[in-house]
Motif scaffolding. Structure first.
Motif, PDB file in Angstrom:
ATOM      1  N   GLU A  90       0.834  -1.193   0.000  1.00  0.00           N
ATOM      2  CA  GLU A  90       0.000   0.000   0.000  1.00  0.00           C
ATOM      3  C   GLU A  90       0.878   1.256   0.000  1.00  0.00           C
ATOM      4  O   GLU A  90       1.805   1.377   0.793  1.00  0.00           O
ATOM      5  N   VAL A  91       0.572   2.169  -0.907  1.00  0.00           N
ATOM      6  CA  VAL A  91       1.288   3.445  -0.993  1.00  0.00           C
ATOM      7  C   VAL A  91       0.435   4.508  -0.314  1.00  0.00           C
ATOM      8  O   VAL A  91      -0.754   4.618  -0.577  1.00  0.00           O
ATOM      9  N   LEU A  92       1.062   5.270   0.569  1.00  0.00           N
ATOM     10  CA  LEU A  92       0.350   6.289   1.346  1.00  0.00           C
ATOM     11  C   LEU A  92       1.063   7.616   1.261  1.00  0.00           C
ATOM     12  O   LEU A  92       2.265   7.678   1.040  1.00  0.00           O
ATOM     13  N   ARG A  93       0.309   8.695   1.497  1.00  0.00           N
ATOM     14  CA  ARG A  93       0.891  10.028   1.627  1.00  0.00           C
ATOM     15  C   ARG A  93       0.685  10.468   3.068  1.00  0.00           C
ATOM     16  O   ARG A  93      -0.418  10.418   3.587  1.00  0.00           O
ATOM     17  N   CYS A  94       1.754  10.902   3.711  1.00  0.00           N
ATOM     18  CA  CYS A  94       1.668  11.382   5.090  1.00  0.00           C
ATOM     19  C   CYS A  94       0.890  12.695   5.104  1.00  0.00           C
ATOM     20  O   CYS A  94       1.166  13.606   4.318  1.00  0.00           O
ATOM     21  N   GLU A 154     -23.379  -1.613  -2.946  1.00  0.00           N
ATOM     22  CA  GLU A 154     -24.048  -1.673  -4.248  1.00  0.00           C
ATOM     23  C   GLU A 154     -23.680  -0.478  -5.126  1.00  0.00           C
ATOM     24  O   GLU A 154     -23.367  -0.640  -6.305  1.00  0.00           O
ATOM     25  N   LEU A 155     -23.717   0.718  -4.551  1.00  0.00           N
ATOM     26  CA  LEU A 155     -23.402   1.915  -5.336  1.00  0.00           C
ATOM     27  C   LEU A 155     -21.942   1.924  -5.781  1.00  0.00           C
ATOM     28  O   LEU A 155     -21.630   2.332  -6.902  1.00  0.00           O
ATOM     29  N   ARG A 156     -21.051   1.449  -4.915  1.00  0.00           N
ATOM     30  CA  ARG A 156     -19.632   1.375  -5.277  1.00  0.00           C
ATOM     31  C   ARG A 156     -19.436   0.407  -6.442  1.00  0.00           C
ATOM     32  O   ARG A 156     -18.716   0.701  -7.400  1.00  0.00           O
ATOM     33  N   GLN A 157     -20.097  -0.747  -6.385  1.00  0.00           N
ATOM     34  CA  GLN A 157     -19.946  -1.747  -7.438  1.00  0.00           C
ATOM     35  C   GLN A 157     -20.585  -1.284  -8.744  1.00  0.00           C
ATOM     36  O   GLN A 157     -20.030  -1.512  -9.817  1.00  0.00           O
ATOM     37  N   VAL A 158     -21.739  -0.618  -8.662  1.00  0.00           N
ATOM     38  CA  VAL A 158     -22.399  -0.106  -9.867  1.00  0.00           C
ATOM     39  C   VAL A 158     -21.489   0.908 -10.567  1.00  0.00           C
ATOM     40  O   VAL A 158     -21.446   0.969 -11.794  1.00  0.00           O
ATOM     41  N   ARG A 159     -20.761   1.682  -9.784  1.00  0.00           N
ATOM     42  CA  ARG A 159     -19.879   2.699 -10.348  1.00  0.00           C
ATOM     43  C   ARG A 159     -18.493   2.155 -10.679  1.00  0.00           C
ATOM     44  O   ARG A 159     -17.583   2.898 -11.003  1.00  0.00           O
ATOM     45  N   LEU A 162     -16.083   0.964  -8.847  1.00  0.00           N
ATOM     46  CA  LEU A 162     -15.020   1.468  -7.982  1.00  0.00           C
ATOM     47  C   LEU A 162     -14.561   0.365  -7.040  1.00  0.00           C
ATOM     48  O   LEU A 162     -15.384  -0.410  -6.544  1.00  0.00           O
ATOM     49  N   SER A 163     -13.284   0.311  -6.774  1.00  0.00           N
ATOM     50  CA  SER A 163     -12.786  -0.587  -5.738  1.00  0.00           C
ATOM     51  C   SER A 163     -12.912   0.137  -4.396  1.00  0.00           C
ATOM     52  O   SER A 163     -13.121   1.358  -4.352  1.00  0.00           O
ATOM     53  N   GLN A 164     -12.763  -0.607  -3.318  1.00  0.00           N
ATOM     54  CA  GLN A 164     -12.785   0.035  -1.995  1.00  0.00           C
ATOM     55  C   GLN A 164     -11.659   1.051  -1.900  1.00  0.00           C
ATOM     56  O   GLN A 164     -11.829   2.131  -1.335  1.00  0.00           O
ATOM     57  N   ARG A 165     -10.513   0.724  -2.459  1.00  0.00           N
ATOM     58  CA  ARG A 165      -9.355   1.618  -2.414  1.00  0.00           C
ATOM     59  C   ARG A 165      -9.644   2.923  -3.164  1.00  0.00           C
ATOM     60  O   ARG A 165      -9.301   4.012  -2.703  1.00  0.00           O
ATOM     61  N   PRO A 214      -8.813   5.698   5.049  1.00  0.00           N
ATOM     62  CA  PRO A 214      -8.190   4.402   4.759  1.00  0.00           C
ATOM     63  C   PRO A 214      -9.186   3.429   4.123  1.00  0.00           C
ATOM     64  O   PRO A 214     -10.397   3.514   4.373  1.00  0.00           O
ATOM     65  N   ARG A 215      -8.676   2.512   3.310  1.00  0.00           N
ATOM     66  CA  ARG A 215      -9.521   1.504   2.680  1.00  0.00           C
ATOM     67  C   ARG A 215     -10.246   0.670   3.723  1.00  0.00           C
ATOM     68  O   ARG A 215     -11.383   0.253   3.539  1.00  0.00           O
ATOM     69  N   THR A 216      -9.594   0.430   4.851  1.00  0.00           N
ATOM     70  CA  THR A 216     -10.210  -0.392   5.895  1.00  0.00           C
ATOM     71  C   THR A 216     -11.481   0.240   6.443  1.00  0.00           C
ATOM     72  O   THR A 216     -12.389  -0.472   6.866  1.00  0.00           O
ATOM     73  N   TYR A 217     -11.568   1.567   6.411  1.00  0.00           N
ATOM     74  CA  TYR A 217     -12.771   2.251   6.884  1.00  0.00           C
ATOM     75  C   TYR A 217     -13.954   1.939   5.962  1.00  0.00           C
ATOM     76  O   TYR A 217     -15.051   1.675   6.420  1.00  0.00           O
ATOM     77  N   ILE A 218     -13.707   1.925   4.650  1.00  0.00           N
ATOM     78  CA  ILE A 218     -14.754   1.570   3.685  1.00  0.00           C
ATOM     79  C   ILE A 218     -15.191   0.129   3.925  1.00  0.00           C
ATOM     80  O   ILE A 218     -16.379  -0.186   3.927  1.00  0.00           O
ATOM     81  N   SER A 219     -14.234  -0.751   4.146  1.00  0.00           N
ATOM     82  CA  SER A 219     -14.538  -2.159   4.406  1.00  0.00           C
ATOM     83  C   SER A 219     -15.404  -2.310   5.649  1.00  0.00           C
ATOM     84  O   SER A 219     -16.381  -3.067   5.657  1.00  0.00           O
TER      85      SER A 219
END
Length: 177
Positions: free
Chosen positions: A12-16, A71-76, A78-81, A90-95
């Protein structure tokens, strides 16, 4: 002579947020330059008074939001990331939201709605109402209503080819045949 290649590990690449250094996630989740946490604080949901919201309605509302987000994320497409990047969380928050383990605050719901390009009310509707409303909006457009009549007559391969072509047109790419 065949050579075996070791699988490449995805990191995972992050920006501080503090010093803006772009880096791979470290084992301790601290920035390599400023040594501050790379984790974005996840907002704690505000506790609702029990007289207004019972535990059973709170959990069913949470599942409703979780289902809507997924559902809306998948229709569009988009990945969780990608959704997390749009919201700057963070992606974990979406999860956690999608799995019903976290209930977003009102400000998070607002950012989520903007990232998914919908109204907040769309995230709070039951799935049948949400789908009916989205279909009604699409069918108000005469061009889309006309296309819908023909798309239902296509087989799976034809539908796939058609949708890919529409995606390319929407992205502004031109086909060279």
């Amino acid at each position: 002579m065949a050579t075996m290649m070791a699988p490449v590990e995805q990191r995972e690449v992050l920006r501080c947020d503090h010093c803006s250094l772009v880096q791979f996630r470290t084992a301790n989740s601290l920035c390599r330059r400023c040594h501050k946490s790379l984790e974005v604080e996840e907002p704690e949901p505000a506790a609702a008074p029990l007289s207004i919201v019972t535990q059973s309605t709170a959990s069913s509302d949470g599942l409703q939001v979780a289902t809507a987000v997924r559902e809306l994320r998948q229709v569009r497409n988009l990945s969780q990331r990608q959704l997390a990047a749009r919201m700057n969380v963070p992606r974990t928050y979406i999860s956690k939201i999608e799995n019903g383990k976290a209930m977003p605050t009102l400000s998070s719901l607002d950012r989520l709605a903007k990232a998914l390009q919908v109204d907040i009310s769309t995230l709070l509707r039951d799935p049948k109402t949400r789908q009916r409303d989205e279909t009604a909006v699409l069918m108000n457009d005469p061009f889309l209503a006309e296309i819908a009549a023909y798309v239902s007559e296509l087989d799976a391969l034809q539908r796939s080819i058609f949708l890919n072509h529409v995606r390319e047109l929407a992205a502004g790419r031109r086909r060279t045949a």
